[in-house]
Design an enzyme around this catalytic site. Structure first.
Site, mmCIF file in Angstrom:
data_model
loop_
_atom_site.group_PDB
_atom_site.id
_atom_site.type_symbol
_atom_site.label_atom_id
_atom_site.label_comp_id
_atom_site.label_asym_id
_atom_site.label_seq_id
_atom_site.Cartn_x
_atom_site.Cartn_y
_atom_site.Cartn_z
ATOM 1 N N HIS C 83 0.862 -1.203 0.000
ATOM 2 C CA HIS C 83 0.000 0.000 0.000
ATOM 3 C C HIS C 83 0.890 1.241 0.000
ATOM 4 O O HIS C 83 0.705 2.167 -0.823
ATOM 5 C CB HIS C 83 -0.908 -0.019 1.239
ATOM 6 C CG HIS C 83 -1.634 1.284 1.483
ATOM 7 N ND1 HIS C 83 -2.658 1.742 0.674
ATOM 8 C CD2 HIS C 83 -1.459 2.241 2.427
ATOM 9 C CE1 HIS C 83 -3.098 2.904 1.125
ATOM 10 N NE2 HIS C 83 -2.382 3.249 2.185
ATOM 11 N N ASP C 112 6.677 20.909 -27.354
ATOM 12 C CA ASP C 112 6.670 19.571 -26.715
ATOM 13 C C ASP C 112 7.780 19.564 -25.682
ATOM 14 O O ASP C 112 8.422 20.572 -25.410
ATOM 15 C CB ASP C 112 6.905 18.481 -27.792
ATOM 16 C CG ASP C 112 6.283 17.145 -27.323
ATOM 17 O OD1 ASP C 112 6.594 16.750 -26.167
ATOM 18 O OD2 ASP C 112 5.505 16.552 -28.061
ATOM 19 N N TRP C 148 7.093 0.216 3.927
ATOM 20 C CA TRP C 148 7.586 0.898 2.715
ATOM 21 C C TRP C 148 8.928 1.559 3.009
ATOM 22 O O TRP C 148 9.654 1.937 2.094
ATOM 23 C CB TRP C 148 6.555 1.936 2.233
ATOM 24 C CG TRP C 148 6.666 3.274 2.849
ATOM 25 C CD1 TRP C 148 6.166 3.657 4.069
ATOM 26 C CD2 TRP C 148 7.344 4.430 2.315
ATOM 27 N NE1 TRP C 148 6.484 4.971 4.326
ATOM 28 C CE2 TRP C 148 7.203 5.467 3.261
ATOM 29 C CE3 TRP C 148 8.049 4.694 1.152
ATOM 30 C CZ2 TRP C 148 7.755 6.726 3.074
ATOM 31 C CZ3 TRP C 148 8.601 5.947 0.971
ATOM 32 C CH2 TRP C 148 8.448 6.942 1.914
ATOM 33 N N SER C 176 13.034 5.901 -13.935
ATOM 34 C CA SER C 176 11.957 6.636 -14.612
ATOM 35 C C SER C 176 11.843 8.050 -14.049
ATOM 36 O O SER C 176 11.740 9.028 -14.798
ATOM 37 C CB SER C 176 10.635 5.880 -14.393
ATOM 38 O OG SER C 176 9.552 6.715 -14.705
ATOM 39 N N SER C 177 11.924 8.171 -12.720
ATOM 40 C CA SER C 177 11.785 9.515 -12.119
ATOM 41 C C SER C 177 12.939 10.418 -12.525
ATOM 42 O O SER C 177 12.741 11.592 -12.838
ATOM 43 C CB SER C 177 11.757 9.403 -10.582
ATOM 44 O OG SER C 177 10.596 8.750 -10.173
ATOM 45 N N HIS C 260 13.280 12.372 3.439
ATOM 46 C CA HIS C 260 12.627 13.649 3.717
ATOM 47 C C HIS C 260 12.505 14.520 2.465
ATOM 48 O O HIS C 260 11.423 15.042 2.192
ATOM 49 C CB HIS C 260 13.303 14.408 4.862
ATOM 50 C CG HIS C 260 12.362 15.476 5.387
ATOM 51 N ND1 HIS C 260 11.257 15.158 6.166
ATOM 52 C CD2 HIS C 260 12.315 16.797 5.179
ATOM 53 C CE1 HIS C 260 10.590 16.262 6.429
ATOM 54 N NE2 HIS C 260 11.192 17.275 5.832
ATOM 55 N N GLU C 262 12.085 13.363 -0.306
ATOM 56 C CA GLU C 262 11.024 12.683 -1.069
ATOM 57 C C GLU C 262 9.645 13.199 -0.660
ATOM 58 O O GLU C 262 8.787 13.449 -1.520
ATOM 59 C CB GLU C 262 11.106 11.162 -0.830
ATOM 60 C CG GLU C 262 9.888 10.366 -1.260
ATOM 61 C CD GLU C 262 9.698 10.255 -2.778
ATOM 62 O OE1 GLU C 262 10.641 10.589 -3.507
ATOM 63 O OE2 GLU C 262 8.590 9.881 -3.207
ATOM 64 N N TYR C 264 8.985 16.081 0.326
ATOM 65 C CA TYR C 264 8.803 17.412 -0.279
ATOM 66 C C TYR C 264 8.528 17.282 -1.778
ATOM 67 O O TYR C 264 7.780 18.060 -2.358
ATOM 68 C CB TYR C 264 10.028 18.299 -0.032
ATOM 69 C CG TYR C 264 9.982 18.900 1.345
ATOM 70 C CD1 TYR C 264 10.715 18.354 2.389
ATOM 71 C CD2 TYR C 264 9.134 19.967 1.635
ATOM 72 C CE1 TYR C 264 10.631 18.875 3.669
ATOM 73 C CE2 TYR C 264 9.035 20.491 2.922
ATOM 74 C CZ TYR C 264 9.786 19.942 3.931
ATOM 75 O OH TYR C 264 9.686 20.434 5.202
ATOM 76 N N SER C 275 -1.641 26.914 -6.078
ATOM 77 C CA SER C 275 -1.354 28.328 -6.391
ATOM 78 C C SER C 275 -1.858 28.689 -7.779
ATOM 79 O O SER C 275 -1.937 29.865 -8.123
ATOM 80 C CB SER C 275 0.159 28.568 -6.328
ATOM 81 O OG SER C 275 0.647 28.136 -5.075
ATOM 82 N N HIS C 309 14.802 13.592 12.042
ATOM 83 C CA HIS C 309 13.623 13.689 12.943
ATOM 84 C C HIS C 309 12.724 12.476 12.763
ATOM 85 O O HIS C 309 11.794 12.261 13.536
ATOM 86 C CB HIS C 309 12.852 14.988 12.696
ATOM 87 C CG HIS C 309 12.329 15.152 11.291
ATOM 88 N ND1 HIS C 309 12.568 16.275 10.543
ATOM 89 C CD2 HIS C 309 11.615 14.330 10.509
ATOM 90 C CE1 HIS C 309 12.006 16.142 9.345
ATOM 91 N NE2 HIS C 309 11.408 14.969 9.298
ATOM 92 N N HIS C 310 13.041 11.605 11.793
ATOM 93 C CA HIS C 310 12.334 10.327 11.683
ATOM 94 C C HIS C 310 12.952 9.295 12.614
ATOM 95 O O HIS C 310 12.497 8.159 12.665
ATOM 96 C CB HIS C 310 12.432 9.802 10.244
ATOM 97 C CG HIS C 310 11.790 10.704 9.222
ATOM 98 N ND1 HIS C 310 10.450 10.643 8.914
ATOM 99 C CD2 HIS C 310 12.292 11.716 8.481
ATOM 100 C CE1 HIS C 310 10.169 11.565 7.987
ATOM 101 N NE2 HIS C 310 11.265 12.232 7.715
ATOM 102 N N THR C 335 7.672 26.793 5.192
ATOM 103 C CA THR C 335 6.636 25.911 4.615
ATOM 104 C C THR C 335 5.251 26.376 5.062
ATOM 105 O O THR C 335 4.356 26.588 4.237
ATOM 106 C CB THR C 335 6.870 24.470 5.120
ATOM 107 O OG1 THR C 335 8.261 24.216 5.178
ATOM 108 C CG2 THR C 335 6.202 23.479 4.207
ATOM 109 N N LYS C 338 3.445 29.558 3.678
ATOM 110 C CA LYS C 338 2.841 29.571 2.330
ATOM 111 C C LYS C 338 1.316 29.536 2.425
ATOM 112 O O LYS C 338 0.617 30.038 1.556
ATOM 113 C CB LYS C 338 3.332 28.364 1.515
ATOM 114 C CG LYS C 338 4.802 28.409 1.146
ATOM 115 C CD LYS C 338 5.156 29.768 0.577
ATOM 116 C CE LYS C 338 6.115 30.515 1.491
ATOM 117 N NZ LYS C 338 5.855 31.976 1.469
ATOM 118 N N ARG C 457 2.106 1.366 15.225
ATOM 119 C CA ARG C 457 1.867 1.250 13.774
ATOM 120 C C ARG C 457 2.040 -0.186 13.320
ATOM 121 O O ARG C 457 2.717 -0.988 13.979
ATOM 122 C CB ARG C 457 2.958 2.059 13.027
ATOM 123 C CG ARG C 457 2.530 3.370 12.475
ATOM 124 C CD ARG C 457 3.754 4.050 11.899
ATOM 125 N NE ARG C 457 3.866 3.835 10.437
ATOM 126 C CZ ARG C 457 4.809 4.384 9.702
ATOM 127 N NH1 ARG C 457 5.755 5.116 10.287
ATOM 128 N NH2 ARG C 457 4.845 4.204 8.401
#
Lengths: 364, 191, 532, 63
Positions: C83, C112, C148, C176-177, C260, C262, C264, C275, C309-310, C335, C338, C457
């Site tokens: 998931h 293009d 994950w 790909s990314s 982290h 990621e 963002y 926006s 912080h994780h 952040t 905004k 969790r």
């Protein structure tokens, strides 16, 4: 606003009845209360900011609508306003950081401890070793499998009960040396506000000074495999005298069980006792019916080892099998339990080999 | 739609950036060891060999605790002969760890040290330790493995107890360990 | 999400001798057209969103009542892991890349993407990457069951044999990314129409440019950590195995150094979409465009210094804990601020509330709620009670579901009339919104409570005191899950038969994409547009 | 030298998340991209050192 949200908001301040508990526990140590106060302080700051910000937003949504004839203005920049709404949160953050740092510094207190306990995480149980005394035992989930599979009614401590809880004295500094035997676990008791990861190959340190005797429950909080949700932590905090008596009892029991290992047991008693040991220690993987799980865990019924020579069967139970999930149970079970479970596996679960083994033979 | 020359130059530069970051990821491994050495992160400590200064600070004592952990697939019996010691910072101390191989075959083990609290890790010097090299044991035999260590005198004041723990790992299968070559060669370089 | 019908009617465009799209499957296989590739990314993302959603429903169905009813713990772990992986790498990121493929060329006046062939390739390896990943569910020993975040040693020494398929799947997604990011940077920097200076770039283009740089900086680190896992499992190295001198905590540091930035990557494009939408429906220009551009750039840089912080409970020296607490709280300022820009845009505007605006407003409110719980998690001492409980699950679902997913829904409702030439049904859109709004809150708000009460969790079964809020969350999950079918029906029904869309579609819309007829011709801006 | 200083200044304001329109136009007109990248990275390092210094100061001031 759905019913849940209205209910939740009204209850948010007072820790409500158990099954509707909405807030963090205040806990039974000075540190856990400090953390609870920090949590509530920051929560209320967020609520205040939220009310202010969303107030302006909903006011604007309601007031400046096209259907009410609002005509859009053309300003789109105001640096001073932007500086203000950046500096104000900055100052709020400082006001949060100061108490948080103070609490964090208190948590890293390295003063001398009265009791040192090594907590070792295994795949799906905890092992407690009292470094000052010679006490060493495993703490397994004791919720019966039938309750988990919804055959029996669930008792109030469902999934939060163990066969042998950790016992510590009250008002004493107890230092935990937390490590792991296989994968990463995490030792957490919410009432103590102690949570530390158990990492294989390394030792982490944490401590607690509990102020109220009682039974406090926690769970493993780092994914550690199949039974991650089934390895709880139960800590019994006793008054000074009771704790000393408990330590003495443990030492006495150690002698008794040593003596018991030298007696001989009737085969029927061994099988009966063995079934209990099997359900506690082995059913997790080999299943209650002994069929195991194809591709993951071998079956006991008609297994080449369980029906083959008894010495090889005993060896795999004692020393486990490298590279598989089969652990070494030598340190985990007493000689009597080991003899009983081997005898049970050979004469129960559909096997009927007919031989048995005495605890004294197990000790060679 | 043929890409313009500036696009090609930009794409090459971006690809180089991606390759650089891939290399940076692998560079994080030695960087992490250096970082651990400085901060004592995760209780690792690499300093071995005799300590530089030899002054003994007899004004305070530090309690050193010894702890052992046997990972699941390690059948050896492994425990410290002495539970804890009180030492003066700067004073060399000797202790030993008992290990026995109950299984029926020859095995080799590797001990992995870890110190807590992490702040104390850079101040514990292991002059000679059985964790420096591999420990072979014949079937059924046992041994007492020596450890000589000294606590650096400028250990911060507030640290009163240091716990030194060893996890003993079975490396018989993994490394290209053969029966005769173990006696003289060194353990894995980084430990 | 957008479902563009397979055989788009032959489009009249200015130079009619120009070849339109090829016919049949060949069109989609060999296309180098940014519109087709954008549509394929969006359809792929919708399918992955459904698959990931079904796994979420399996999880919530098991957690409806205490006791094991449906699945066995091992399979439950596989569901939580898949998931997470499918939603992060399969639903959110491809949806953003699809929106970028469609809108970036239209918004900067480019015919293009800069590298059309690489664009095709970076899409077509994605379905195969996820085929590899999903097929591992049917292998002996099961699919990935280590979360994950795939912490070692659970994902190396104790992993099922199919872990190698997981590793190759992640490699291909990363490739790909990276290719997608290179393509977007080259397009934005080199192919803007004359007059479209960097100062005039719409904010969606700016956020994607910065996200693309983040992708190039961070996806190789993910590829590196996954390669180290491969070497640990098969080639006898011990990067993360304590026995051979490695360290499992090293894995967590490298993973979160990628992790982290990621998160963002998954939210900055959403900032861009919101926006674009709020100014249109408030009929007022975005407040503080320059601040937004500079803040997004600084957020991208600062996201590299807060990863630990994780890991507050993994055991760090005091200096480390205090440093990462301070750094995390400091970057919350640019952040969070905004949100004020969006509210200032609405203030004294002239607002109407079509479906895209509803989703955008829900984004602002609920994403900020997730930001508040994120701020609470930044406080290290309190994090000892929150870490790895359902409070964290509630936090990241609030910033990802009403965050990223709602912004993608808003973008779909907002730009679909331009892609297909037909307007989606407004009542069905509003029904979808309100069902999703109720579903999201009913699912994830109770998770704050069970998390604070002490529920860890990733557990398949829980103690009795967590039962009531969990059943509420499960009901909410099913409401949210099935309300997405309303969206799919709306899209499929109205892609062709819906009411014709005008060129401007929305009364307050500005931007180059609205100067092109609806549906946007197969080839747009062959001759660069004139920009005043 | 002036360009470099202005790049540093606007990067600092970027870290606060505030920037005026006319300063942005001047940055984009005569500012060069690599200069801004360098300014950004140096500022991130400065931010890192500043927070580390603050932490050391806070911890020193306690014990």
């Amino acid at each position: 606003m759905t019913k849940a949200m209205v209910l939740a908001l009204s209850l948010f301040v007072l820790p409500a009845k158990a099954d509707w508990q909405v807030n963090m526990t205040q806990g039974v140590t000075e540190l856990s209360r400090e953390i609870f106060d920090l949590h509530m302080l920051i929560f209320w700051i967020c609520v205040v900011i939220g009310v202010a910000v969303f107030g302006v937003m909903f006011y604007s949504i309601f007031k400046h609508r096209k259907s009410k004839g609002a005509v859009a203005e053309h300003w789109h920049e105001n640096t001073t306003v932007e500086v203000i709404w950046t500096v104000v949160p900055f100052v709020i953050l400082i006001s949060m950081a100061v108490p948080a740092t103070a609490t964090l510094i208190n948590m890293y207190d390295t003063s001398e401890a009265d009791v040192d306990i090594q907590v070792t995480g295994y795949q799906w149980k905890w092992r407690y070793q009292y470094l000052n005394e010679d006490i060493d035992f495993f703490s397994n989930l004791s919720t019966p499998r039938d309750e988990i599979n919804n055959v029996q009614v669930k008792n109030s401590n469902y999934l939060l009960e163990v066969d042998k809880p950790l016992v510590i004295p009250v008002n004493k500094k107890v230092r935990f040396l937390i490590t792991s035997n296989d994968v990463i676990h995490s030792w957490w008791v919410p009432n103590f506000a102690v949570k530390k990861d158990a990492i294989p190959g390394f030792v982490n340190e944490s401590w607690v000074r509990v102020e109220e005797p009682g039974i406090y429950r926690g769970q493993c909080t780092e994914l550690c495999g199949k039974e991650h949700g089934f390895m709880p932590i139960v800590v019994e905090v006793k008054a000074e005298a009771d704790y000393a008596r408990w330590v003495a009892d443990q030492k006495a029991m150690k002698l008794i069980s040593a003596g018991a290992a030298s007696q001989n047991y009737a085969v029927a008693d061994l099988i009966a006792k063995g079934e209990g040991v099997y359900n506690a220690a082995c059913a997790g993987c080999h299943q209650v019916n002994g069929q195991g799980m194809p591709g993951a865990f071998p079956a006991i019924t008609a297994s080449a080892i369980a029906t083959g020579p008894i010495q090889k069967h005993l060896d795999i139970v004692l020393n486990g099998k490298a590279g598989t999930a089969m652990q070494a149970f030598k340190q985990q079970l007493s000689a009597v339990d080991l003899a009983a479970v081997v005898t049970f596996q050979r004469n129960g679960l559909g096997n009927s080999v007919g031989d048995s083994i005495q605890p004294s033979a197990v000790q060679q | 739609m043929q890409a313009k020359p500036t696009t090609n130059r930009l794409v090459i530069r971006l690809l180089a950036g991606a390759v650089f970051m891939f290399g940076f990821c692998f560079a994080l491994v030695p960087l992490y060891d250096v970082f651990c050495d400085i901060t004592g992160l995760n209780g690792k400590n690499f300093n071995r060999g005799p300590a530089a200064d030899t002054r003994v600070d007899s004004s305070r004592t530090v309690k050193i605790q010894f702890v052992t952990v046997n990972p699941s697939d390690m059948p050896w019996e492994f425990r410290p002969t002495v539970r804890d010691l009180r030492v003066f910072p700067g004073e060399d101390k000797v202790t030993s760890f008992y290990a026995a191989n109950p299984t029926g075959n020859w095995m080799v083990a590797q001990a992995v040290p870890s110190v807590t609290p992490f702040e104390a890790a850079p101040y514990l010097n292991k002059i000679n330790c059985f964790c420096f090299d591999r420990q072979p044991l014949e079937a059924g035999s046992d041994v007492e493995m020596p450890l000589v260590f000294v606590v650096d005198p400028d250990l911060p004041e507030h640290i009163s107890t240091i716990t030194l723990s060893y996890a003993l790992y079975d490396i018989t299968g993994s490394a290209e360990v053969s029966k005769n070559s173990t006696s003289d060669d060194k353990g894995p370089a980084s430990l | 999400m957008a479902t563009v019908d397979i055989d788009l009617p032959h489009v009249k465009d200015d130079d009619s001798h120009h070849h339109g799209p090829a016919k049949g499957l060949g069109r989609w296989l060999y296309t180098t057209n940014h519109k087709d590739i954008g549509s394929m990314y969006l359809i792929f993302s919708l399918c992955m969103f459904m698959i990931g959603g079904m796994m979420a429903l399996v999880i919530r169905a098991e957690l409806f009542q205490p006791g094991l009813q449906l699945v066995e713990p091992g399979f439950f772990n596989q569901m939580t892991t898949m998931h997470g992986l499918i939603m992060v790498f399969g639903a959110v990121m491809p949806a953003f890349v699809g929106l970028a493929n469609w809108m970036v060329p239209l918004q900067i006046g480019a015919p293009d993407m800069a590298l059309p062939r690489m664009n095709n390739w970076s899409f077509w390896i994605l379905p195969f990457a996820f085929l590899i990943l999903l097929s591992s569910l049917f292998m002996p020993g099961g699919g990935p069951n280590f979360g994950w975040t795939f912490y070692a040693p659970l994902s190396t020494t104790y992993a099922p044999d199919s872990v190698t398929f997981f590793i190759f799947g992640v490699h291909i997604m990363g490739a790909s990314s990276i290719m997608g990011a290179i393509n977007i940077i080259a397009t934005i920097l080199n192919m803007r129409a004359p007059g479209m200076t960097m100062m005039k770039l719409p904010l969606f283009v700016w956020t994607w440019l910065i996200t693309a740089f983040l992708l190039i900086a961070v996806m190789p680190v993910l590829a590196g950590v996954v390669t180290m896992m491969l070497m640990d499992i098969h080639f006898g190295t011990s990067f993360f195995n304590a026995a051979g001198g490695g360290d499992p905590v090293l894995f967590q540091h490298i993973f979160w150094f990628f992790g982290h930035p990621e998160v963002y990557i998954m939210i900055l494009p959403a900032f861009g979409i919101i926006s674009e939408i709020i100014p249109t429906f408030a009929r007022k220009r975005l407040f503080g465009y320059s601040s937004m551009v500079y803040a997004v750039a600084s957020i991208a840089l600062l996201s590299f210094v807060v990863w630990a912080h994780h890991m507050f409970t993994v055991g760090m020296p005091l200096v480390g804990e205090v440093f990462f607490m301070f750094a995390t709280m400091l970057i919350a300022v640019p952040t969070g601020v905004k949100v004020f820009n969006w509210i200032a845009t609405m203030f004294r505007g002239s607002m109407t509330f079509e479906t895209p605006m509803l989703f955008a407003l829900a984004f602002v409110v609920l994403f900020t709620l997730g930001g508040f719980s994120g701020l609470m998690l930044a406080i290290a001492p309190a994090d000892f009670q929150y870490h790895d409980t359902y409070f964290v699950v509630a936090h990241f679902h609030y910033v990802l579901v009403p965050g990223a997913i709602f912004s993608i829904m808003a973008a779909a409702y907002y730009w679909l009339p331009k892609w297909t030439g037909h307007v989606l049904n407004e009542t069905m859109g509003k029904t979808h919104f309100w069902l999703s709004f109720v579903g999201v809150n009913l699912t994830f708000f109770p998770m704050h409570f069970v998390g604070l009460a002490g529920m860890p969790r990733r557990i398949p079964d829980y103690a009795l005191q967590f039962a009531d809020f969990n059943s509420m969350a499960s009901v909410g999950a099913f409401i949210f899950g099935f309300s997405q079918l309303v969206f799919i029906y709306n899209v499929v029904q109205n892609v062709r038969a819906g009411q014709k869309a005008t060129d401007r579609v929305w009364e307050g819309a500005h931007g180059l994409e609205w100067t092109v007829p609806s549906p946007a011709p197969y080839h747009t801006f062959s001759t660069p547009p004139k920009i005043d | 030298m002036k360009l470099w200083l202005r790049a540093l200044l606007s990067t600092m304001s970027a870290f606060l998340g505030v920037q005026s329109n006319e300063r942005r136009e001047r940055d984009f007109i005569d500012g060069k991209f690599p200069v801004f990248v360098a300014a950004g990275i140096t500022f991130t390092l400065l931010f890192l050192l500043a927070v580390y210094g603050l932490v050391q100061f806070v911890l020193w001031s306690v014990d």
